[in-house]
Design a protein around this motif. Sequence first.
Motif, PDB file in Angstrom:
ATOM      1  N   PRO A   1      -7.475  18.413   7.089  1.00 40.71           N
ATOM      2  CA  PRO A   1      -6.518  17.378   6.691  1.00 40.71           C
ATOM      3  C   PRO A   1      -7.119  16.508   5.585  1.00 40.71           C
ATOM      4  CG  PRO A   1      -7.412  16.926   8.880  1.00 40.71           C
ATOM      5  CD  PRO A   1      -7.892  18.279   8.500  1.00 40.71           C
ATOM      6  N   PHE A   2      -6.252  16.062   4.670  1.00 43.84           N
ATOM      7  CA  PHE A   2      -6.710  15.275   3.526  1.00 43.84           C
ATOM      8  C   PHE A   2      -5.728  14.135   3.292  1.00 43.84           C
ATOM      9  CE2 PHE A   2      -6.517  14.400  -1.077  1.00 43.84           C
ATOM     10  CZ  PHE A   2      -7.836  14.025  -1.296  1.00 43.84           C
ATOM     11  N   ALA A   3      -6.264  12.947   2.973  1.00 39.73           N
ATOM     12  CA  ALA A   3      -5.410  11.793   2.717  1.00 39.73           C
ATOM     13  C   ALA A   3      -5.959  11.000   1.544  1.00 39.73           C
ATOM     14  CB  ALA A   3      -5.330  10.902   3.957  1.00 39.73           C
ATOM     15  N   ILE A   4      -5.048  10.390   0.796  1.00 38.92           N
ATOM     16  CA  ILE A   4      -5.409   9.504  -0.304  1.00 38.92           C
ATOM     17  C   ILE A   4      -4.532   8.261  -0.205  1.00 38.92           C
ATOM     18  CG2 ILE A   4      -3.814  10.660  -1.897  1.00 38.92           C
ATOM     19  CD1 ILE A   4      -5.857  10.019  -4.134  1.00 38.92           C
ATOM     20  N   ALA A   5      -5.109   7.087  -0.493  1.00 37.84           N
ATOM     21  CA  ALA A   5      -4.363   5.842  -0.324  1.00 37.84           C
ATOM     22  C   ALA A   5      -4.837   4.798  -1.319  1.00 37.84           C
ATOM     23  CB  ALA A   5      -4.513   5.310   1.104  1.00 37.84           C
ATOM     24  N   ALA A   6      -3.965   3.835  -1.592  1.00 36.16           N
ATOM     25  CA  ALA A   6      -4.313   2.693  -2.424  1.00 36.16           C
ATOM     26  C   ALA A   6      -3.602   1.469  -1.873  1.00 36.16           C
ATOM     27  CB  ALA A   6      -3.909   2.924  -3.880  1.00 36.16           C
ATOM     28  N   GLY A   7      -4.274   0.310  -1.940  1.00 36.28           N
ATOM     29  CA  GLY A   7      -3.682  -0.917  -1.428  1.00 36.28           C
ATOM     30  C   GLY A   7      -4.095  -2.115  -2.255  1.00 36.28           C
ATOM     31  N   VAL A   8      -3.252  -3.159  -2.230  1.00 24.63           N
ATOM     32  CA  VAL A   8      -3.546  -4.402  -2.934  1.00 24.63           C
ATOM     33  C   VAL A   8      -3.311  -5.570  -1.979  1.00 24.63           C
ATOM     34  CG1 VAL A   8      -2.957  -3.467  -5.201  1.00 24.63           C
ATOM     35  CG2 VAL A   8      -1.191  -4.595  -3.840  1.00 24.63           C
ATOM     36  N   ALA A   9      -4.004  -6.685  -2.243  1.00 25.79           N
ATOM     37  CA  ALA A   9      -3.817  -7.918  -1.490  1.00 25.79           C
ATOM     38  C   ALA A   9      -3.829  -9.080  -2.466  1.00 25.79           C
ATOM     39  CB  ALA A   9      -4.911  -8.087  -0.438  1.00 25.79           C
ATOM     40  N   TYR A  10      -2.902 -10.035  -2.276  1.00 27.94           N
ATOM     41  CA  TYR A  10      -2.768 -11.174  -3.180  1.00 27.94           C
ATOM     42  C   TYR A  10      -2.520 -12.426  -2.350  1.00 27.94           C
ATOM     43  CZ  TYR A  10      -0.812 -14.230  -6.811  1.00 27.94           C
ATOM     44  OH  TYR A  10      -0.559 -15.283  -7.657  1.00 27.94           O
ATOM     45  N   ASN A  11      -3.383 -13.436  -2.522  1.00 26.06           N
ATOM     46  CA  ASN A  11      -3.260 -14.684  -1.781  1.00 26.06           C
ATOM     47  C   ASN A  11      -2.417 -15.673  -2.581  1.00 26.06           C
ATOM     48  OD1 ASN A  11      -3.519 -16.946  -0.169  1.00 26.06           O
ATOM     49  ND2 ASN A  11      -5.661 -17.305  -0.679  1.00 26.06           N
ATOM     50  N   THR A  12      -1.200 -15.914  -2.157  1.00 21.61           N
ATOM     51  CA  THR A  12      -0.291 -16.806  -2.884  1.00 21.61           C
ATOM     52  C   THR A  12      -0.676 -18.274  -2.739  1.00 21.61           C
ATOM     53  OG1 THR A  12       1.246 -17.007  -0.992  1.00 21.61           O
ATOM     54  CG2 THR A  12       1.600 -15.170  -2.534  1.00 21.61           C
ATOM     55  N   ALA A  13      -1.591 -18.602  -1.826  1.00 21.77           N
ATOM     56  CA  ALA A  13      -1.985 -19.995  -1.600  1.00 21.77           C
ATOM     57  C   ALA A  13      -3.185 -20.416  -2.434  1.00 21.77           C
ATOM     58  CB  ALA A  13      -2.273 -20.225  -0.118  1.00 21.77           C
ATOM     59  N   ALA A  14      -3.742 -19.516  -3.234  1.00 19.58           N
ATOM     60  CA  ALA A  14      -4.870 -19.839  -4.116  1.00 19.58           C
ATOM     61  C   ALA A  14      -4.436 -19.645  -5.564  1.00 19.58           C
ATOM     62  CB  ALA A  14      -6.073 -18.961  -3.803  1.00 19.58           C
ATOM     63  N   ASP A  15      -4.935 -20.502  -6.444  1.00 22.48           N
ATOM     64  CA  ASP A  15      -4.523 -20.454  -7.843  1.00 22.48           C
ATOM     65  C   ASP A  15      -5.275 -19.411  -8.651  1.00 22.48           C
ATOM     66  OD1 ASP A  15      -2.662 -22.499  -7.512  1.00 22.48           O
ATOM     67  OD2 ASP A  15      -4.154 -24.067  -7.892  1.00 22.48           O
TER      68      ASP A  15
ATOM     69  N   PHE B   1       0.826  -1.213   0.000  1.00 21.94           N
ATOM     70  CA  PHE B   1       0.000   0.000   0.000  1.00 21.94           C
ATOM     71  C   PHE B   1       0.855   1.256   0.000  1.00 21.94           C
ATOM     72  CE2 PHE B   1       0.434  -1.172   4.527  1.00 21.94           C
ATOM     73  CZ  PHE B   1       0.928   0.005   5.069  1.00 21.94           C
ATOM     74  N   GLY B   2       0.213   2.344  -0.400  1.00 19.06           N
ATOM     75  CA  GLY B   2       0.800   3.671  -0.315  1.00 19.06           C
ATOM     76  C   GLY B   2      -0.240   4.648   0.196  1.00 19.06           C
ATOM     77  N   GLU B   3       0.208   5.620   0.983  1.00 14.81           N
ATOM     78  CA  GLU B   3      -0.709   6.595   1.593  1.00 14.81           C
ATOM     79  C   GLU B   3      -0.039   7.961   1.600  1.00 14.81           C
ATOM     80  OE1 GLU B   3      -3.184   6.689   5.767  1.00 14.81           O
ATOM     81  OE2 GLU B   3      -0.994   6.418   5.879  1.00 14.81           O
TER      82      GLU B   3
END
Length: 257
Positions: free
Chosen positions: A142-156, A130-132
């Motif tokens: 105050p203002f914030a922007i963020a993006a994140g990813v998730a990846y499960n390596t145990a599923a095909d 992620f980045g924020e």
Amino acid sequence: ASGNSTWKVGRQEYLMYRPIKSQLVWDNDLSMNGVNYQYQDDTKMITVGINQPSFAENVTTEDDDINLFLAQYVQKIKLEFAKLNLGAGFYYYDGIKGNTPFYVDNKGTGMGNTLVDGLFANDYHIVEGFGELKFKDVLGKPFAIAAGVAYNTAADDNNFGYDIGLQLGKAKEVGDWQVKYSYTDIEEDAVLGAHSDSDNFGGGTAAKGHAIRSQYKFGPHTYLAATYFINTLYGSKVGDPADADYERVQLDAIIKF
């Protein structure tokens, strides 16, 4: 706590950092059960831990205990105009594949996760990034922007999720308000549905859509909040080949103590 280090042992609030309180991987009120350590200074945050989610209340898993090994690193960068946080984590669940769903209130459903004959079809070894970017003053707030990813390596397959969000204001002092918008798209087995957002999509994974959240602090320990979810549930979640629209309005009165 000692210096920049914190140890937590037993039943405890999570220590993982979440950009703009993202619930892509971790729900707001999730508790941990184990031993967790965090080091934090002005430039970085390091968190590691060993936990057993199967020791939580209302657990109904019928097979082996479930272990969770976690590690997260956050780099804090001060810019001239803002603060930048870059982070990565790895969350390794052991004992989920072939086990039954976790909790009494979701027995018989994987909260979007893939089940075969009522048992989890996959383990969950989740890589997060992620980045924020946080600004002190935009339109006087105050203002914030963020993006994140998730990846499960145990599923095909069906193993990726992401969210983007932005927030204006922060309900810190009495009379303060904040509003947050986020868009999330999370495939069936990207994360463990029982531990991700329990409100968006009706809880869990296998959906995509928008969330608009607002909060107002009207007392030293009291808040009012309103959320509007505009989602699409994947056909795998609703038990129908076709995807389904899902809308929900949620009102909350919050007391913190």
